[in-house]
Write a protein that holds these residues in place. Structure first.
Motif, PDB file in Angstrom:
ATOM      1  N   LEU A   1      -5.555  -2.399  -6.968  1.00 44.84           N
ATOM      2  CA  LEU A   1      -6.766  -2.939  -6.342  1.00 44.84           C
ATOM      3  C   LEU A   1      -6.645  -4.429  -6.051  1.00 44.84           C
ATOM      4  O   LEU A   1      -7.335  -4.952  -5.168  1.00 44.84           O
ATOM      5  N   ASN A   2      -5.782  -5.116  -6.791  1.00 41.60           N
ATOM      6  CA  ASN A   2      -5.596  -6.550  -6.567  1.00 41.60           C
ATOM      7  C   ASN A   2      -4.747  -6.852  -5.343  1.00 41.60           C
ATOM      8  O   ASN A   2      -4.689  -8.008  -4.898  1.00 41.60           O
ATOM      9  N   THR A   3      -4.073  -5.837  -4.794  1.00 36.83           N
ATOM     10  CA  THR A   3      -3.110  -6.100  -3.715  1.00 36.83           C
ATOM     11  C   THR A   3      -3.354  -5.303  -2.438  1.00 36.83           C
ATOM     12  O   THR A   3      -2.855  -5.679  -1.379  1.00 36.83           O
TER      13      THR A   3
ATOM     14  N   PHE B   1      -2.543   0.812 -13.831  1.00 38.80           N
ATOM     15  CA  PHE B   1      -1.863   0.881 -12.536  1.00 38.80           C
ATOM     16  C   PHE B   1      -2.858   0.719 -11.386  1.00 38.80           C
ATOM     17  O   PHE B   1      -2.595  -0.018 -10.427  1.00 38.80           O
ATOM     18  N   CYS B   2      -4.004   1.410 -11.483  1.00 41.07           N
ATOM     19  CA  CYS B   2      -4.998   1.340 -10.406  1.00 41.07           C
ATOM     20  C   CYS B   2      -5.609  -0.054 -10.298  1.00 41.07           C
ATOM     21  O   CYS B   2      -5.895  -0.537  -9.195  1.00 41.07           O
ATOM     22  N   SER B   3      -5.802  -0.709 -11.441  1.00 41.91           N
ATOM     23  CA  SER B   3      -6.339  -2.072 -11.421  1.00 41.91           C
ATOM     24  C   SER B   3      -5.367  -3.022 -10.732  1.00 41.91           C
ATOM     25  O   SER B   3      -5.771  -3.909  -9.972  1.00 41.91           O
TER      26      SER B   3
ATOM     27  N   ASP C   1     -10.170   2.550  -6.295  1.00 40.70           N
ATOM     28  CA  ASP C   1     -11.431   2.266  -6.978  1.00 40.70           C
ATOM     29  C   ASP C   1     -11.907   3.514  -7.732  1.00 40.70           C
ATOM     30  O   ASP C   1     -12.322   3.435  -8.896  1.00 40.70           O
ATOM     31  N   GLU C   2     -11.823   4.655  -7.071  1.00 43.07           N
ATOM     32  CA  GLU C   2     -12.227   5.915  -7.700  1.00 43.07           C
ATOM     33  C   GLU C   2     -11.273   6.282  -8.847  1.00 43.07           C
ATOM     34  O   GLU C   2     -11.704   6.781  -9.890  1.00 43.07           O
ATOM     35  N   CYS C   3      -9.988   6.041  -8.642  1.00 47.33           N
ATOM     36  CA  CYS C   3      -8.996   6.343  -9.686  1.00 47.33           C
ATOM     37  C   CYS C   3      -9.203   5.467 -10.916  1.00 47.33           C
ATOM     38  O   CYS C   3      -9.096   5.938 -12.059  1.00 47.33           O
ATOM     39  N   ALA C   4      -9.493   4.188 -10.687  1.00 47.10           N
ATOM     40  CA  ALA C   4      -9.732   3.278 -11.809  1.00 47.10           C
ATOM     41  C   ALA C   4     -10.967   3.702 -12.591  1.00 47.10           C
ATOM     42  O   ALA C   4     -10.971   3.681 -13.830  1.00 47.10           O
ATOM     43  N   ALA C   5     -12.001   4.104 -11.868  1.00 48.97           N
ATOM     44  CA  ALA C   5     -13.224   4.584 -12.533  1.00 48.97           C
ATOM     45  C   ALA C   5     -12.930   5.840 -13.348  1.00 48.97           C
ATOM     46  O   ALA C   5     -13.421   5.996 -14.471  1.00 48.97           O
TER      47      ALA C   5
ATOM     48  N   GLU D   1       0.830  -1.209   0.000  1.00 48.33           N
ATOM     49  CA  GLU D   1       0.000   0.000   0.000  1.00 48.33           C
ATOM     50  C   GLU D   1       0.863   1.257   0.000  1.00 48.33           C
ATOM     51  O   GLU D   1       0.606   2.209  -0.743  1.00 48.33           O
ATOM     52  N   MET D   2       1.910   1.243   0.817  1.00 51.32           N
ATOM     53  CA  MET D   2       2.802   2.393   0.879  1.00 51.32           C
ATOM     54  C   MET D   2       3.496   2.605  -0.464  1.00 51.32           C
ATOM     55  O   MET D   2       3.624   3.739  -0.953  1.00 51.32           O
ATOM     56  N   ALA D   3       3.928   1.510  -1.095  1.00 53.22           N
ATOM     57  CA  ALA D   3       4.640   1.601  -2.372  1.00 53.22           C
ATOM     58  C   ALA D   3       3.736   2.165  -3.463  1.00 53.22           C
ATOM     59  O   ALA D   3       4.148   3.039  -4.242  1.00 53.22           O
ATOM     60  N   TYR D   4       2.509   1.666  -3.531  1.00 49.75           N
ATOM     61  CA  TYR D   4       1.583   2.152  -4.554  1.00 49.75           C
ATOM     62  C   TYR D   4       1.232   3.619  -4.333  1.00 49.75           C
ATOM     63  O   TYR D   4       1.190   4.411  -5.288  1.00 49.75           O
ATOM     64  N   MET D   5       0.989   4.004  -3.079  1.00 46.64           N
ATOM     65  CA  MET D   5       0.634   5.395  -2.786  1.00 46.64           C
ATOM     66  C   MET D   5       1.805   6.328  -3.100  1.00 46.64           C
ATOM     67  O   MET D   5       1.637   7.410  -3.661  1.00 46.64           O
ATOM     68  N   TRP D   6       3.002   5.898  -2.745  1.00 51.69           N
ATOM     69  CA  TRP D   6       4.206   6.699  -2.990  1.00 51.69           C
ATOM     70  C   TRP D   6       4.411   6.904  -4.486  1.00 51.69           C
ATOM     71  O   TRP D   6       4.670   8.017  -4.951  1.00 51.69           O
ATOM     72  N   SER D   7       4.283   5.822  -5.252  1.00 53.81           N
ATOM     73  CA  SER D   7       4.450   5.916  -6.701  1.00 53.81           C
ATOM     74  C   SER D   7       3.354   6.758  -7.331  1.00 53.81           C
ATOM     75  O   SER D   7       3.608   7.552  -8.245  1.00 53.81           O
ATOM     76  N   SER D   8       2.127   6.606  -6.846  1.00 52.56           N
ATOM     77  CA  SER D   8       1.009   7.387  -7.386  1.00 52.56           C
ATOM     78  C   SER D   8       1.231   8.881  -7.173  1.00 52.56           C
ATOM     79  O   SER D   8       0.916   9.696  -8.047  1.00 52.56           O
ATOM     80  N   TYR D   9       1.773   9.226  -6.015  1.00 50.70           N
ATOM     81  CA  TYR D   9       2.048  10.640  -5.718  1.00 50.70           C
ATOM     82  C   TYR D   9       3.061  11.195  -6.717  1.00 50.70           C
ATOM     83  O   TYR D   9       2.912  12.306  -7.234  1.00 50.70           O
TER      84      TYR D   9
END
Length: 327
Positions: free
Chosen positions: A111-113, A106-108, A124-128, A11-19
């Protein structure tokens, strides 16, 4: 009272990369907003920029609440809004479609992890949003006659089972026609490489640092070669190849972005390219097609490593969250 659940490593890795990537998108879109002329495309730019800013703000709130240091990312210093128009409106629209597709993928994957509810809700909102952007930009590209359709193949007349191991042949023996999925990945990777080729062409045009320019020229040659390899496979099957289109780059020599941002964009494109080739390899059952994706992936991996070394040498590579050292 419920105790707060800490972020997992994933979660931290995905959030950091998304930022990081949202700050990159904001920089790109801010320049596009300043230079776009077509009213319909202007609306798409505005909508995408507004969404990126909202996502970026939400990411900042979550990371701060979990006491995760915010990445440096990119800022107004990395965009030169007074630079002349570098990209045609048509290229801007195609690139925003590319952004939407990248966000959706990336968002999909995230969501799997991820497990924490607020993180799951965010992606979920980002993927939409990514799906909405892909659909909207594709419709506009179709309306403007810019969308490139993949080749057509005949509809099967009946169900059929594979009878021989020659189904897997590629280089030698009986070679079956390409499957629809194989055609799709070859065609799609020609399109994405063409977008990357246009972007890297613009960067070569404005980059001043010699070692970075040499690296970009090498990337331009790699993209061109990969387009040729994929195109040749389609031509051998007498299937149409995406027509050569205007690179979408003007003759401006004023850099719209910092060299840090330009090199970071290429790093991201390398990552997406490796992901795309991996999907192509996973779904290609003809040996020659699979081998093309394998060897071209190796070439991109080497190019990506050299780009990372350049980022480190210039002090532009941020340290992502990592596990502690345990001796």
């Amino acid at each position: 009272m419920k105790e707060k659940i800490d972020l997992t490593a994933t979660e931290m890795a995905y959030m950091w990369s998304s930022y990081q990537w949202d700050s990159m998108n904001i920089a790109l879109l801010t320049y596009f907003q300043e230079t776009v002329e077509d009213e319909q495309i202007q609306q798409v730019v505005d909508m995408t920029l507004e969404g990126s800013r909202k996502h970026h703000q939400k990411l900042e709130e979550i990371l701060k609440s979990d006491q995760v240091p915010l990445p440096i990312g990119f800022s107004d210093k990395d965009v030169h809004l007074n630079a002349k128009k570098m990209y045609t409106d048509e290229f801007i629209l195609y690139f925003i479609w590319f952004i939407g597709r990248g966000n959706l993928t990336f968002c999909s994957q995230a969501l799997n992890t991820v497990a924490r509810k607020d993180i799951s809700k965010y992606y979920d909102e980002c993927a939409a949003g990514g799906l909405k952007l892909v659909n909207h930009t594709r419709d506009l590209l179709l309306d403007k006659g810019l969308w490139l359709r993949s080749p057509y193949i005949p509809v099967p007349k009946e169900q059929e089972m594979v009878q021989k191991q020659s189904f897997l042949n590629g280089w030698f023996g009986d070679k079956r026609p390409l499957l629809g999925m194989e055609i799709g990945h070859l065609f799609f990777n020609i399109i994405t490489n063409s977008i990357g080729l246009s972007l890297i062409t613009s960067f070569v045009q404005v980059t001043k640092t010699e070692e970075i320019k040499k690296y970009l020229i090498r990337g331009k040659e790699i993209s061109g070669k990969h387009i040729e390899v994929f195109s040749d496979v389609l031509k051998e099957e007498q299937l149409p190849v995406p027509s050569s289109w205007n690179f979408g780059v003007t003759d401006s020599e004023e850099a719209p972005f910092s060299e840090k941002l330009m090199l970071s964009i290429i790093t991201l494109l390398n990552s997406q390219g490796i992901n795309n080739y991996g999907m192509g390899l996973a779904t290609s059952m003809r040996r020659d097609v699979g081998l093309h994706f394998t060897r071209l992936t190796a070439e991109v991996l080497q190019y990506a490593e050299d780009g990372t070394n350049l980022m480190i040498d210039h002090g532009w590579m941020e340290q992502p969250p990592k596990a502690p050292v345990r001796d």
